[in-house]
Design a protein around this motif. Structure first.
Motif, short mmCIF file in Angstrom:
data_model
loop_
_atom_site.label_atom_id
_atom_site.label_comp_id
_atom_site.label_asym_id
_atom_site.label_seq_id
_atom_site.Cartn_x
_atom_site.Cartn_y
_atom_site.Cartn_z
N ASP A 137 0.82 -1.21 0.00
CA ASP A 137 0.00 0.00 0.00
C ASP A 137 0.85 1.27 0.00
O ASP A 137 0.49 2.28 -0.62
CB ASP A 137 -0.93 0.00 1.22
CG ASP A 137 -2.02 -1.06 1.11
OD1 ASP A 137 -2.29 -1.50 -0.03
OD2 ASP A 137 -2.61 -1.42 2.15
N ASP A 138 1.96 1.22 0.72
CA ASP A 138 2.84 2.40 0.74
C ASP A 138 3.38 2.71 -0.66
O ASP A 138 3.50 3.89 -1.05
CB ASP A 138 4.01 2.17 1.71
CG ASP A 138 3.54 2.12 3.16
OD1 ASP A 138 2.44 2.68 3.44
OD2 ASP A 138 4.25 1.54 3.99
N THR A 139 3.71 1.66 -1.41
CA THR A 139 4.22 1.87 -2.77
C THR A 139 3.14 2.49 -3.65
O THR A 139 3.42 3.41 -4.44
CB THR A 139 4.70 0.54 -3.36
OG1 THR A 139 5.71 -0.02 -2.53
CG2 THR A 139 5.25 0.76 -4.77
N TRP A 140 1.93 2.01 -3.52
CA TRP A 140 0.85 2.57 -4.34
C TRP A 140 0.55 4.02 -3.96
O TRP A 140 0.18 4.83 -4.81
CB TRP A 140 -0.41 1.71 -4.21
CG TRP A 140 -0.32 0.41 -4.95
CD1 TRP A 140 -0.24 -0.84 -4.42
CD2 TRP A 140 -0.25 0.26 -6.36
NE1 TRP A 140 -0.14 -1.79 -5.41
CE2 TRP A 140 -0.15 -1.14 -6.62
CE3 TRP A 140 -0.26 1.13 -7.44
CZ2 TRP A 140 -0.07 -1.66 -7.91
CZ3 TRP A 140 -0.18 0.61 -8.72
CH2 TRP A 140 -0.09 -0.76 -8.95
N GLU A 141 0.74 4.33 -2.70
CA GLU A 141 0.57 5.73 -2.29
C GLU A 141 1.66 6.60 -2.93
O GLU A 141 1.40 7.74 -3.35
CB GLU A 141 0.63 5.85 -0.78
CG GLU A 141 -0.64 5.36 -0.09
CD GLU A 141 -0.62 5.64 1.40
OE1 GLU A 141 0.32 6.32 1.85
OE2 GLU A 141 -1.52 5.16 2.11
N GLU A 142 2.87 6.08 -3.01
CA GLU A 142 3.95 6.81 -3.66
C GLU A 142 3.65 7.01 -5.15
O GLU A 142 3.92 8.07 -5.72
CB GLU A 142 5.28 6.06 -3.48
CG GLU A 142 5.82 6.09 -2.07
CD GLU A 142 7.19 5.43 -2.00
OE1 GLU A 142 8.05 5.79 -2.83
OE2 GLU A 142 7.39 4.55 -1.14
N ILE A 143 3.10 5.96 -5.78
CA ILE A 143 2.73 6.07 -7.19
C ILE A 143 1.67 7.16 -7.36
O ILE A 143 1.75 7.99 -8.29
CB ILE A 143 2.22 4.72 -7.72
CG1 ILE A 143 3.38 3.70 -7.75
CG2 ILE A 143 1.59 4.89 -9.10
CD1 ILE A 143 2.93 2.30 -8.13
N GLU A 144 0.71 7.17 -6.46
CA GLU A 144 -0.36 8.18 -6.53
C GLU A 144 0.21 9.59 -6.35
O GLU A 144 -0.16 10.53 -7.06
CB GLU A 144 -1.41 7.87 -5.47
CG GLU A 144 -2.63 8.77 -5.58
CD GLU A 144 -3.73 8.33 -4.63
OE1 GLU A 144 -4.67 9.11 -4.40
OE2 GLU A 144 -3.66 7.18 -4.13
N ASP A 145 1.12 9.75 -5.39
CA ASP A 145 1.75 11.06 -5.16
C ASP A 145 2.54 11.51 -6.38
O ASP A 145 2.56 12.71 -6.73
CB ASP A 145 2.67 11.00 -3.94
CG ASP A 145 1.88 10.82 -2.64
OD1 ASP A 145 0.67 11.13 -2.65
OD2 ASP A 145 2.49 10.38 -1.64
#
Length: 409
Positions: A137-145
């Protein structure tokens, strides 16, 4: 006898007396020297009448030698005077050379490397995140950012992340090449290759009327330069073009546009400084009809979207031009570096003049390539042209695949 002697003596006495009376008086007078003569005794000055020296020998006509043709001494000035400069020989001014712009096709492909350098944070950031062994989930948040930082917009970012998560979960990402192929497909779909990005700049055959392109935008977006570069794009496609300088508030803009046109042999219709821009636009279209050109491109004054009076005037320009026939293209020039701030501009301009296409300038100077998607979503109109540099031929028709490949590097 004595009488005569007495008379003579009297005469002599009178003569002596008269002489004794006049001679002393004449001797007592002061004899004044003669006045000096100007031109003879001294150089004449202001107010003097110069008198030619009578002692100077005069020359007759026969004694004066005439100069021979081509004699250098013929133009020698008198002593003490400076010879006047000889006038420069008149030379005909060389006719201005007409440039031949390079073909517009393939420009974006040629400039792909420049685009890749400016978009590295988006493309490389996405690829490095998706290439991780574990996508939590942290990686997907980084992708979103990363996507939000690229000005993709909240809604398009959410859609893209959701589609990527679904495909990664179903198909998996084996290596960096697979991640790149996955991101490329989704970005192309998001930019939407189905939109009609063709510029309507062909002459109307049915009524012998040129196509009319109205270029609008706020101050500082490079609007006048874009009009000049667009003229080069059309000339490269063998179109006969005429420019209308309807930005009458800035004399520099009119001169700049005229210079752009002169470089490629395109005439410019201009009006008096501070004149009615709608009148200039009307005259430009009329001249285009009379000269049977293919396209008339009209530059308008830059204006803030918050100035109601100026926006109303822009609407008037469009209505006056439409007395000749419908406007074929209304191109809104946006500065890609402004990001989401350009969305408010786009909305107001679209309401006033019914924008048909977007021109994104300075796209090579920003890592926020997501603005392409955001502005298309906001207005429902495609990006048709992009500016990728300061060169005269750095305006290119927008190509979806070339753009996405430039982002991904």
């Amino acid at each position: 006898m004595w009488v005569y002697i007495v008379i003579a003596a009297v005469i002599v006495v009178l003569a002596v007396a008269l002489a004794a009376y006049y001679v002393p008086r004449r001797r007592g007078r002061e004899v004044e020297p003669p006045s000096p003569r100007p031109g003879v005794d001294y150089q004449p000055g202001v107010g003097d009448d110069a008198t030619a020296p009578t002692q100077q020998p005069r020359r007759s006509v026969q004694d004066v030698g005439l100069p021979e043709p081509g004699d250098a001494t013929a133009t020698a000035p008198p002593a003490g005077q400076t010879a006047p400069e000889a006038p420069a020989p008149e030379t005909a001014e060389p006719a201005p050379s007409i440039e031949r712009p390079e073909p517009a096709a393939g420009r974006l492909v040629r400039l792909r490397s420049r685009l890749a350098r400016s978009q590295s944070s988006l493309g490389k950031g996405l690829l490095s995140l998706l290439s991780r062994e574990r996508l939590d989930d942290d990686t997907w948040e980084e992708i979103e950012d990363t996507l939000l930082a690229a000005d993709l917009g909240v809604t398009p970012t959410g859609e893209l992340v959701e589609r990527l998560r679904t495909r990664v979960r179903v198909e998996g990402v084996a290596d960096a090449d697979a991640a790149r192929a996955l991101v490329r497909e989704e970005l192309i779909s998001l930019v939407d290759p189905s939109l009609d990005r063709e510029l309507r700049t062909e002459r109307h055959v049915e009524d012998a009327r040129p196509s009319v392109v109205l270029v609008v935008g706020v101050n500082g977006t490079g609007k006048t330069t874009t009009v000049g570069k667009l003229a080069r794009v059309l000339v490269a496609e063998d179109r006969d073009v005429l420019l209308g300088a309807a930005d009458t508030f800035r004399a520099a803009a009119v001169d700049q546009l005229t210079t752009w046109g002169d470089r490629v042999g395109v005439p410019t219709v201009r009006g008096p400084e501070g004149g009615d821009p709608a009148s200039v636009a009307f005259d430009a279209v009329k001249a285009g009809i009379d000269q049977e050109v293919d396209s008339v491109v009209i530059d308008t004054a830059g204006r803030l979207q918050t100035k109601v009076g100026l926006m109303d005037e822009l609407g008037k320009v469009k209505r006056v031009v439409e007395k000749h026939g419908p406007v074929d293209e209304v191109l809104l020039v946006l500065d890609a570096t402004t990001g989401q701030n350009g969305m408010a501009q786009a909305r107001v301009f679209s309401e006033v003049v019914d924008v048909t296409g977007i021109v994104l300038t300075k796209l090579d100077g920003t890592a926020k390539g997501g603005i392409v998607v955001a502005v298309q979503r906001e207005l429902g109109v495609p990006v048709k042209l992009v500016g990728l540099g300061e060169g005269p031929d750095d305006l290119a028709p927008f190509d979806v695949e070339a753009f996405v490949d430039g982002i991904l590097g």
